[in-house]
Design an enzyme around this catalytic site. Structure first.
Site: not given
Length: 479
Positions: A451, A399, A190-191, A94
């Site tokens: 992603h 991605d 991701s984060y 996020g």
């Protein structure tokens, strides 16, 4: 329906059976309190759930008593031989997005919500075929995780997320001590390229100063399409978009000449250039270039989520950076959100017990500030590689959000010696992607994945995690 006396008798029998099995297998024995807590967290079945042979648990672990901070988890035992399988913690990023909503119900968990129905389908490529699988909604304010001290939401950042996640693990192992001696791994995307290495470093550092019996049996981590380094992440995003015919030569040249991604402070000229770059991602999916976008009536999956100056700093100024991914079915997140907001589902999961004053969402609307985020986690990764932990980095190559180009540039900064050069790996008769082995780190690409790799290439993703956990190279020839 069982009477209370019958239920008590069955609990006694199950405790006795469990203790006998634990003694035979050499596992740590849970205390009576731990067994009661496990029994309270046991998920007996979810609305619309197909029958399964494995056990599942869900509930809260309080990580700060004085503030009333509690993190929500969902745990699935391995589909076969759980006593012999490792334990894998999965984290989404996020920052502020749910590991249960994305990872648990749309990527690698055992269930997927069926379109238009309160019904769950089995995921035949679920990662609990390879490991005991633990999902955590972190930090507080994400999903069902909460705090009774509202000011906590104004002080969130990378450090407190790692600290609370570590506290969660210590307390979770107290509740489930039979898993304390299992090999433990962390994975995320991701984060979580920030979350996973920082939690890994905290475990690694603590293990070096606490007694052997208190240590977590931590062996390594794996991160995918991961935010690693502001400069190279941003440079790689723009290079990838130009190289994949997403942006024009004019837009590419404008960003190249107006933006200096080594400087965390943006300029007005750079902002204007990036606005032109982001325009195209209003009409195609940034998270997977070649799939359709959701055109359902609801706009819930297209909500933007502004978190201030979250890394990478320059890109975070732009609204399009904060659009969150959808599932593929591109409207899958809408089905998930509808399902998890049903009172019957929440009751079955022992979730939302404090009646949080906002609905469950994939990415938190309650978190509006993020106070700390290093510009690069590469020094942490280099430290942990040197410390002997198993480290794999993977990248779905369609991605555009954290593209393979960014990851390759970031890993180059580590300066690790190449052990085995760029080589194809196979999923049966087809090329699954490419690998390059560095001294202490494996990099893997997954061909045709966006992603959220397990969503796009579930069979290949399961193959990937099985080889990571067993520390085996992916096959270099068809099989």
């Amino acid at each position: 329906m069982h009477t209370s006396r019958t239920c008590s008798f069955l609990l006694i029998i199950s405790i006795a059976s469990f203790r006998w099995a634990a003694v035979v297998s050499g596992q740590q024995l849970p205390t009576g309190r731990a067994l009661l807590e496990q029994n309270a967290d046991r998920v007996l079945g979810l609305p619309g759930q197909p029958p399964v042979s494995f056990s599942q648990y869900a509930g809260y672990v309080t990580v700060n008593e004085s503030h009333g901070r509690a993190l929500f988890y969902w745990f699935f035992e391995a589909a076969e031989s759980p006593k012999e399988k490792p334990l894998l913690l999965w984290l989404n990023g996020g920052p502020g997005c749910s590991s249960i909503g994305f990872g648990g119900l749309e990527e690698l968990g055992p269930f997927v919500v069926q379109k238009g129905k309160s019904k769950l389908l089995l995921n035949k490529n679920a990662w609990n075929k390879a490991a005991n699988l633990l999902f955590l909604e972190s930090p507080v304010g994400v999903g069902f995780s909460y705090t009774n001290t509202s000011s906590d939401l104004k002080h969130l950042g990378d450090k407190i997320t790692a600290q609370d996640s570590y506290t969660f693990l210590l307390k979770w192992f107290t509740r489930f001590p039979q898993y304390k001696n299992h090999e433990f791994y962390i994975a995320g995307e991701s984060y979580a390229g920030h979350y996973v290495p920082q939690l890994a470093e905290l475990i690694y550092d603590k293990n070096n100063i606490i007694s052997q019996q208190d240590r977590i049996n931590f062996k390594g981590f794996m991160i995918g399409n991961a935010l690693l380094d502001d400069e190279t992440d941003q440079t790689g995003m723009v290079d990838y978009a130009w190289d994949h015919a997403v942006i024009s030569d004019r837009v590419y040249h404008g960003v190249q000449t107006k933006c200096n991604f080594s400087n965390p402070k943006s300029s007005a000229a750079c902002d204007t250039a990036l606005n032109a770059y982001f325009q195209v991602y209003k009409i195609i999916d940034m998270y997977s270039l070649y799939v359709p976008s959701c055109v359902d009536n609801s706009n819930s999956t297209q909500r933007t989520h502004m978190l201030g100056n979250v890394s990478p700093r320059t890109f975070s100024m732009h609204k399009a950076w904060h659009v969150k991914p959808t599932g593929y079915d591109p409207c899958q997140s809408e089905y998930t959100e509808s399902y998890l907001n049903k009172p019957s589902v929440q009751a079955s999961l022992h979730a939302n017990t404090t009646k949080i004053p906002y609905p469950w969402t994939h990415c938190s609307d309650a978190i509006t500030l993020w106070n700390d985020a290093p510009a690069s986690v590469l020094p942490i990764i280099k430290k942990l590689v040197a410390g002997g932990l198993r480290v794999w980095v993977y990248s779905g190559d369609t991605d555009g959000r954290i593209p393979v180009t960014s990851t390759r540039l970031s890993l180059r900064k580590l300066g690790l010696k190449t052990v085995e050069e760029w080589s194809p790996w196979y999923s049966k008769n087809q090329v699954g992607g490419w690998t390059i082995e560095y001294d202490g780190l494996m990099f893997v690409t997954i061909r045709g994945a966006g992603h959220q790799v397990p969503t796009f290439k579930p069979k290949e993703a399961l193959q990937l995690v099985k080889h990571f956990l067993s520390n085996q190279k992916l096959p270099y020839v068809p099989f």
